[in-house]
Design a protein around this motif. Sequence first.
Motif, PDB file in Angstrom:
ATOM      1  N   ARG A  34      -2.055   3.620  -6.696  1.00 29.39           N
ATOM      2  CA  ARG A  34      -1.936   4.810  -7.537  1.00 29.39           C
ATOM      3  C   ARG A  34      -2.951   4.815  -8.663  1.00 29.39           C
ATOM      4  N   ALA A  35      -3.165   3.668  -9.292  1.00 26.10           N
ATOM      5  CA  ALA A  35      -4.160   3.597 -10.365  1.00 26.10           C
ATOM      6  C   ALA A  35      -5.548   3.929  -9.845  1.00 26.10           C
ATOM      7  N   ARG A  36      -5.865   3.428  -8.652  1.00 21.06           N
ATOM      8  CA  ARG A  36      -7.178   3.722  -8.072  1.00 21.06           C
ATOM      9  C   ARG A  36      -7.319   5.217  -7.756  1.00 21.06           C
ATOM     10  N   GLN A  37      -6.264   5.829  -7.235  1.00 21.21           N
ATOM     11  CA  GLN A  37      -6.324   7.265  -6.946  1.00 21.21           C
ATOM     12  C   GLN A  37      -6.536   8.080  -8.215  1.00 21.21           C
ATOM     13  N   CYS A  38      -5.789   7.779  -9.256  1.00 20.29           N
ATOM     14  CA  CYS A  38      -5.878   8.547 -10.501  1.00 20.29           C
ATOM     15  C   CYS A  38      -7.226   8.362 -11.178  1.00 20.29           C
ATOM     16  N   LEU A  39      -7.715   7.132 -11.224  1.00 23.86           N
ATOM     17  CA  LEU A  39      -8.995   6.882 -11.876  1.00 23.86           C
ATOM     18  C   LEU A  39     -10.139   7.504 -11.078  1.00 23.86           C
ATOM     19  N   THR A  40     -10.047   7.466  -9.762  1.00 23.36           N
ATOM     20  CA  THR A  40     -11.073   8.103  -8.929  1.00 23.36           C
ATOM     21  C   THR A  40     -11.109   9.603  -9.181  1.00 23.36           C
ATOM     22  N   ALA A  41      -9.945  10.230  -9.246  1.00 20.75           N
ATOM     23  CA  ALA A  41      -9.894  11.670  -9.493  1.00 20.75           C
ATOM     24  C   ALA A  41     -10.500  12.019 -10.848  1.00 20.75           C
ATOM     25  N   ALA A  42     -10.191  11.236 -11.870  1.00 19.19           N
ATOM     26  CA  ALA A  42     -10.740  11.509 -13.198  1.00 19.19           C
ATOM     27  C   ALA A  42     -12.257  11.368 -13.216  1.00 19.19           C
TER      28      ALA A  42
END
Length: 332
Positions: free
Chosen positions: A105-113
Motif C-alpha cells: 500500500r505504501a508503494r502504491q500511494c507513493l507511486t501515485a503521488a
Amino acid sequence: MRRIWLAMVAVLLVIGAGMSAHAALRVISERNAARDRAMVAADARAAALGSTVFADQETAAPAAGVTGTIDLPDLPIPAGVALDSGVVPARPFSMAGASAIDRDRARQCLTAAIYYEAASEPDAGQQAVAQVILNRARHPAFPGTVCGVVYQGSEHAGCQFSFACDGAMARVPARAAWVRAARAAGMALAGYVYAPVGLATHYHTYAVTPAWNRSLVMTDVVGAHFFHRWKGYWGTSAAFNQRYVGGEPVPGPHRDIQPLAPPTPEMIAAAGAAAVAAASAGETAAVTPSVPVAVAKSSPVPSKPAAAVVTDMLPPESQILDRWKDSGKPLK
C-alpha cells in the motif's frame, strides 16, 4: 592680488558645494533608512498575520504542483535543543517490521503521488517529491503512514496534494511514466535519501506562490519546484521523531463518512412505545392456555429405490435383450 582673491572665492565655492552635497546625501540616507524601517515593520506585521492564520486552520493545496499546509502540533518544545545549521539530510526511511500489505500500500500511494505531482520532472525532481512525503510521515504534524500523508484532507476536499481532489486520478496513467514513478518510490521506501532538499515538508512550482511561503525556509530548488521546511524547532531533525509502525489505509482518497444524527425525542418515544407493546404481547401469550392440536397420523409412504449413482462418464448400459445381441437381425 586679484588672482589670490579669485582662488579664495573658488575654494569657498568648492567647500560650500561639498557641504551642500554632504547634507543632501545625509537627507537621502535618512530617508532610505526610514523607508527600510517601514518595510521591515510591514513585513513583520504580514508575517505575524500569516502565522496567525497558519496556526488557526489547515490550508489545502491551492493549485496543482503545490502542497497544502497544516497546524503545527500543540506539543511542548524540548528545552536545550540545538537548532540545525544549513540543510540537514533526513534519516533513511525504514519499513522494518512492516507487513507485506503495508509495504504494498505504501508503494502504491507513493507511486501515485510521484506520478501525478512530478511525472514530467527529472529523476532528481521525483526523488525530491518522494522525500517530502516521507519527511511528512515522520513529522508529528502529519499522519504516520505514507497513504495517510498522500491522501490527507481528501475526505473533506481539503487535500494536501491537489491530485487527490481535482479529478486527476480519473485519467489512466501512462505505463512508462508510472513504472518510472514506481522505481523512484521503491528507492525512497528502501532507504534512499535525497539529501539536497533536507527536511523539507512543503514545495511549490514557479507558477504559484502559496500563502505559507513567507513562514517557511527554502532548502533547495529542484526542477520546477521550490522546497521549504518549517522555521525553528519544528524544522530541525529533532522534531522528525514519529516512528513508522505500519497500519497503512487503503490506497486512494478517503471516503467522506457522515456522522450519524442523534435520535430525536420523537424517535425515542416511538422506540419506547414499541418496546412496551412487545412486552405486553409477550405477557398475554404467556397467560393464554394452550389448545391441544390434533395431529393426523400419516401412513408410511413406500420409498422408491434409489437411482444408481453414475461413477464414470461412460455411456449407459445397453437395453437389448441377450438373445438378440450379436444376431445381426433388426428388432421388430
